[in-house]
Scaffold this motif. Structure first.
Motif, short mmCIF file in Angstrom:
data_model
loop_
_atom_site.label_atom_id
_atom_site.label_comp_id
_atom_site.label_asym_id
_atom_site.label_seq_id
_atom_site.Cartn_x
_atom_site.Cartn_y
_atom_site.Cartn_z
N ALA A 3 5.53 9.83 -7.18
CA ALA A 3 6.50 9.86 -7.83
C ALA A 3 5.79 10.00 -9.39
O ALA A 3 6.56 10.74 -10.09
CB ALA A 3 7.50 8.35 -8.04
N ALA A 4 4.80 9.53 -9.73
CA ALA A 4 4.28 9.51 -11.02
C ALA A 4 3.91 11.19 -11.33
O ALA A 4 3.85 11.77 -12.31
CB ALA A 4 3.03 8.72 -11.38
N GLY A 5 3.10 11.68 -10.28
CA GLY A 5 2.94 13.00 -10.14
C GLY A 5 4.09 14.11 -10.58
O GLY A 5 4.04 14.96 -11.06
N LYS A 65 0.82 -1.06 -0.03
CA LYS A 65 0.09 -0.06 0.14
C LYS A 65 0.80 1.52 0.07
O LYS A 65 0.56 2.29 -0.78
CB LYS A 65 -0.86 -0.17 1.26
N ILE A 66 1.82 1.10 0.70
CA ILE A 66 2.79 2.43 0.85
C ILE A 66 3.64 2.46 -0.45
O ILE A 66 3.78 3.79 -0.98
CB ILE A 66 3.85 2.46 2.11
N THR A 67 3.95 1.58 -1.09
CA THR A 67 4.68 1.60 -2.33
C THR A 67 3.85 2.12 -3.33
O THR A 67 4.13 2.86 -4.20
CB THR A 67 5.05 0.09 -2.70
N ILE A 68 2.46 1.58 -3.55
CA ILE A 68 1.55 2.29 -4.52
C ILE A 68 1.37 3.64 -4.08
O ILE A 68 1.27 4.54 -5.17
CB ILE A 68 0.18 1.73 -4.28
N PHE A 69 1.26 4.24 -3.11
CA PHE A 69 1.11 5.61 -2.51
C PHE A 69 2.36 6.37 -2.97
O PHE A 69 2.03 7.56 -3.79
CB PHE A 69 0.81 5.49 -1.09
#
Length: 125
Positions: free
Chosen positions: A106-108, A97-101
């Motif tokens: 990072a994508a932003g 979950k933290i990695t997805i967050f």
């Protein structure tokens, strides 16, 4: 409905709160000086007399940096509870979950870099 002394106390507290809220406003309307014009209409700039036109155009980059700051400031607030709950967590689900967050953050950032937001222009027109 049964009307008890508790209801009277609640209504009295609400009325007293309304009076305490309205009294300073009414007092300022009645007691404040009524001076108009002069230095009262000029914008306050840290004690320095303003110079130039008040309608300067700011570059959009200022607003992008402000939005980025707010976004990351709020996102860090979401990471604090996750870090506090980390020792009690079981399994790999919190890590995912933290990695997805963080991946979304990072994508932003990559999107803003691709759009050229972080490149400051020499002159603002």
């Amino acid at each position: 409905m049964v009307f008890s002394w508790l209801n009277v106390a609640i209504i009295a507290a609400l009325a007293l709160g309304a009076v305490f809220a309205a009294a300073p406003m009414a007092g300022s309307l009645l007691l404040a000086p009524k001076a108009r014009g002069g230095e009262l209409t000029t914008p306050y700039e840290c004690g320095i007399r303003p110079h130039g036109t008040p309608w300067m155009r700011f570059g959009i980059n200022y607003f992008f940096y402000a939005l980025l700051f707010l976004a990351f400031d709020v996102d860090v607030l979401y990471l604090f509870p996750a870090a506090a709950a980390w020792p009690q967590a079981e399994g790999i689900a919190p890590l995912v979950k933290i990695t997805i967050f963080l991946g979304a953050l990072a994508a932003g950032c990559l999107y803003f870099v691709k759009k050229g937001v972080f490149e400051w222009p020499r002159r603002i027109r």
